[in-house]
Enzyme design. Structure first.
Site, PDB file in Angstrom:
ATOM      1  N   CYS A 146      -3.894   2.460  -4.222  1.00  9.67           N
ATOM      2  CA  CYS A 146      -4.909   3.203  -3.483  1.00  9.67           C
ATOM      3  C   CYS A 146      -5.065   4.558  -4.161  1.00  9.67           C
ATOM      4  O   CYS A 146      -4.155   5.389  -4.104  1.00  9.67           O
ATOM      5  CB  CYS A 146      -4.506   3.368  -2.024  1.00  9.67           C
TER       6      CYS A 146
ATOM      7  N   ASP B 105     -12.816   2.491  -0.626  1.00 10.84           N
ATOM      8  CA  ASP B 105     -12.026   2.814   0.557  1.00 10.84           C
ATOM      9  C   ASP B 105     -12.878   3.681   1.484  1.00 10.84           C
ATOM     10  O   ASP B 105     -14.086   3.566   1.498  1.00 10.84           O
ATOM     11  CB  ASP B 105     -10.715   3.482   0.133  1.00 10.84           C
ATOM     12  N   HIS B 106     -12.247   4.556   2.194  1.00  8.28           N
ATOM     13  CA  HIS B 106     -12.927   5.292   3.255  1.00  8.28           C
ATOM     14  C   HIS B 106     -14.211   5.974   2.778  1.00  8.28           C
ATOM     15  O   HIS B 106     -14.280   6.473   1.659  1.00  8.28           O
ATOM     16  CB  HIS B 106     -11.988   6.365   3.827  1.00  8.28           C
TER      17      HIS B 106
ATOM     18  N   HIS C 247       0.843  -1.202   0.000  1.00 11.78           N
ATOM     19  CA  HIS C 247       0.000   0.000   0.000  1.00 11.78           C
ATOM     20  C   HIS C 247       0.877   1.250   0.000  1.00 11.78           C
ATOM     21  O   HIS C 247       1.922   1.282   0.641  1.00 11.78           O
ATOM     22  CB  HIS C 247      -0.886  -0.015   1.254  1.00 11.78           C
TER      23      HIS C 247
ATOM     24  N   HIS D 185      -7.710  -0.024  -4.037  1.00 13.83           N
ATOM     25  CA  HIS D 185      -8.565   0.742  -3.135  1.00 13.83           C
ATOM     26  C   HIS D 185      -9.084   1.939  -3.919  1.00 13.83           C
ATOM     27  O   HIS D 185      -8.297   2.768  -4.380  1.00 13.83           O
ATOM     28  CB  HIS D 185      -7.768   1.272  -1.937  1.00 13.83           C
TER      29      HIS D 185
ATOM     30  N   TYR E 211     -15.064   4.067   8.039  1.00 15.49           N
ATOM     31  CA  TYR E 211     -15.491   2.705   7.709  1.00 15.49           C
ATOM     32  C   TYR E 211     -16.933   2.428   8.117  1.00 15.49           C
ATOM     33  O   TYR E 211     -17.251   1.371   8.660  1.00 15.49           O
ATOM     34  CB  TYR E 211     -14.536   1.691   8.348  1.00 15.49           C
TER      35      TYR E 211
END
Length: 354
Positions: free
Chosen positions: A242, A317-318, A204, A271, A331
């Protein structure tokens, strides 16, 4: 398409919730109760897999098997921790794990200055503003702990952060060159095991991709990725692309990075998230996934994946806290589910417009 899950004991989102998100077939999971550096027991891996499969989902990606600091620092004790890591890879392979997402960031896995940045629509999300970083990292640690809603956040485990002064002292002589050497040592040791077990490593990016508190950063951009790739020329030495982490530096052309590294099959995990720059210093807050809500063009990102015939793993992702949800920062259920619907919609349109 997958959804990160923190387990039945520490995630308010159930596997049944995840199963009901259209197009979602995978759980991206981990064992969060095994101390960093120890071997993941087969019994716990088997129990996690059984839980996930009983809900009608698959478990083929682990995020993360964290790297012990002794490996990153390059201490003599690293060899035992590397042997433990190799055994964990073998154990995971027995239960069908195909990809391990990991990072090589010193001390902090990721860093934000506000876990509840208020947006004009009434939702809140994660943000990073450089001017809010104090000279003392303990201040940001305390801020994160006090706003985490009682959850242990990945990379911010209390027992580890209790040693913060010791860790900064231990990293004093570790610059980017030394950290890179230690990453190569780690990869050279584990990749043969990965090849034998058919488990791919997916590193990552640094988040954010900039120097913080004088700590070295070695996965910030395309040039860093090329250097990491050259450390061990194997299909099993790969990347988690990501989009948000790389996109936090506007000089990173994320679709071009996707085309290059997915094109040569070095990115088994994606991501997908969007971020919004707040000023010309490139402070940012995270946003809804839609291109119009952030500074990244998610259509171009998905098109780059589609153009490369990507068939690997991806997850939103977030996400924001929306609709009254006050879950684990970044999350929650609802906004990540919306993200999946949007990403799947983009993919369907790309498929039908071939």
């Amino acid at each position: 398409m997958g959804f990160r899950w923190y387990g039945a004991n520490d995630d308010p989102i159930s596997l049944q919730n995840i199963r009901q998100i259209p197009g979602t077939t995978q759980v991206v999971g981990a064992l969060f109760d095994v101390p960093v550096g120890e071997v993941w027991p087969e019994t716990k891996i088997a129990a996690l897999k059984q839980q996930v499969e009983a809900a009608g989902l698959k478990l083929e990606v682990i995020e993360s098997v964290n790297i012990h600091d002794d490996i990153k620092i390059g201490l003599p004790s690293r060899d035992q921790y590397i042997e433990n890591y190799k055994q964990t890879i073998r154990n995971l392979a027995k239960y069908g794990i195909k990809v391990i997402c990991y990072n090589f960031m010193p001390i902090f896995d990721w860093l934000r200055t506000d876990l509840h940045y208020q947006l004009t629509d009434g939702s809140n999300d994660l943000s990073f503003e450089a001017d809010m970083l104090a000279a003392d990292p303990q201040e940001i640690i305390d801020r994160v702990k006090h706003s985490s809603e009682g959850y242990t956040l990945p990379g911010w485990e209390p027992e580890r952060l209790a040693m913060i002064e010791h860790l900064f002292k231990a990293y004093e002589n570790v610059n980017e060159e030394k950290l890179s050497e230690n990453l190569k040592y780690f990869l050279d040791a584990i990749i043969p095991t990965c090849e034998a077990c058919d488990v791919r490593m997916a590193m990552h990016p640094d988040d954010p991709p900039r120097a913080l508190f004088g700590l070295p950063r070695i996965h910030k951009n395309r040039e860093d990725m090329l250097a990491i790739e050259e450390m061990h020329e194997s299909h099993y030495n790969g990347f988690t692309i990501c989009t948000g982490s790389l996109g936090e530096n506007p000089k990173n052309d994320v679709p071009a990075i996707i085309r290059e590294f997915v094109g040569k099959d070095r990115a088994p995990f994606i991501h997908a998230r969007n971020i919004k720059f707040m000023n010309d210093k490139y402070d940012f807050h995270e946003s809804a996934h839609l291109s119009s809500e952030g500074s990244l063009d998610m259509y171009e990102i998905m098109k780059a994946l589609h153009d490369c015939d990507y068939s690997g793993y991806i997850r939103p992702d977030h996400g924001r806290n929306i609709w009254g949800e006050n879950g684990r920062p970044g999350y929650g259920l609802y906004d990540r589910a919306l993200g999946i619907a949007y990403l799947n919609g983009l993919w369907e349109a790309l498929e039908k417009n071939k």
